[in-house]
Design a protein around this motif. Sequence first.
Motif, PDB file in Angstrom:
ATOM      1  N   ALA A  40      -8.817   3.905   1.993  1.00 26.41           N
ATOM      2  CA  ALA A  40      -8.882   3.395   3.357  1.00 26.41           C
ATOM      3  C   ALA A  40      -8.249   2.013   3.443  1.00 26.41           C
ATOM      4  CB  ALA A  40     -10.326   3.370   3.832  1.00 26.41           C
ATOM      5  N   SER A  41      -8.488   1.172   2.442  1.00 28.27           N
ATOM      6  CA  SER A  41      -7.874  -0.157   2.480  1.00 28.27           C
ATOM      7  C   SER A  41      -6.362  -0.049   2.280  1.00 28.27           C
ATOM      8  CB  SER A  41      -8.486  -1.069   1.430  1.00 28.27           C
ATOM      9  OG  SER A  41      -8.123  -0.654   0.136  1.00 28.27           O
ATOM     10  N   TYR A  42      -5.923   0.845   1.407  1.00 27.97           N
ATOM     11  CA  TYR A  42      -4.485   1.073   1.247  1.00 27.97           C
ATOM     12  C   TYR A  42      -3.888   1.610   2.542  1.00 27.97           C
ATOM     13  CZ  TYR A  42      -4.808   0.545  -3.839  1.00 27.97           C
ATOM     14  OH  TYR A  42      -4.997   0.064  -5.104  1.00 27.97           O
ATOM     15  N   GLN A  43      -4.625   2.498   3.178  1.00 33.79           N
ATOM     16  CA  GLN A  43      -4.132   3.078   4.429  1.00 33.79           C
ATOM     17  C   GLN A  43      -4.001   1.998   5.503  1.00 33.79           C
ATOM     18  OE1 GLN A  43      -6.649   6.087   6.104  1.00 33.79           O
ATOM     19  NE2 GLN A  43      -5.023   6.897   7.383  1.00 33.79           N
ATOM     20  N   GLN A  44      -4.978   1.118   5.600  1.00 32.07           N
ATOM     21  CA  GLN A  44      -4.919   0.035   6.587  1.00 32.07           C
ATOM     22  C   GLN A  44      -3.757  -0.908   6.292  1.00 32.07           C
ATOM     23  OE1 GLN A  44      -6.663  -0.054   9.338  1.00 32.07           O
ATOM     24  NE2 GLN A  44      -5.617  -1.905   9.984  1.00 32.07           N
TER      25      GLN A  44
END
Length: 144
Positions: A40-44
């Motif tokens: 999720a942090s990579y996606q953001q």
Amino acid sequence: MNPLFRSPYLSLLFWLLSLSLCFSGATFLATAQEVPNLGASYQQQAIEISKVLRCPMATNQTLFESQAPIAHELKGQIFSLLEQGYKRDEILDFMVQRYGEKIRYQPEFKPATLALWLGPLVLLVVGLGLGFAVLKHRPQVPKE
């Protein structure tokens, strides 16, 4: 006693296999719950980066907005570079090196891009100056 486990060795093997399956399942669940948080942090981060890069195929759209196939590939590449440990600036430099300065939605302010940043302002000042000059030198119509 179950007829399948007449031997104590088979019984011991059965219990060891059962315990190993339980512990491996618990470890899998523990790691499976950690991965989506990182994803999720990579996606953001990938979304934020794709908002500052221009799509090579779509006219005047960022990678985030574009639905072109190349945009999907570049978004995937950004995500994989983030997973490999690249930082935001390193990814932007990589994309600029590969696709040129045009890939940036807002190019950096430097001598090579001076016309992009100051050109519209110069054209506005010249246009206003010409408009005032035309209005000032217009022949006066006598009042009757």
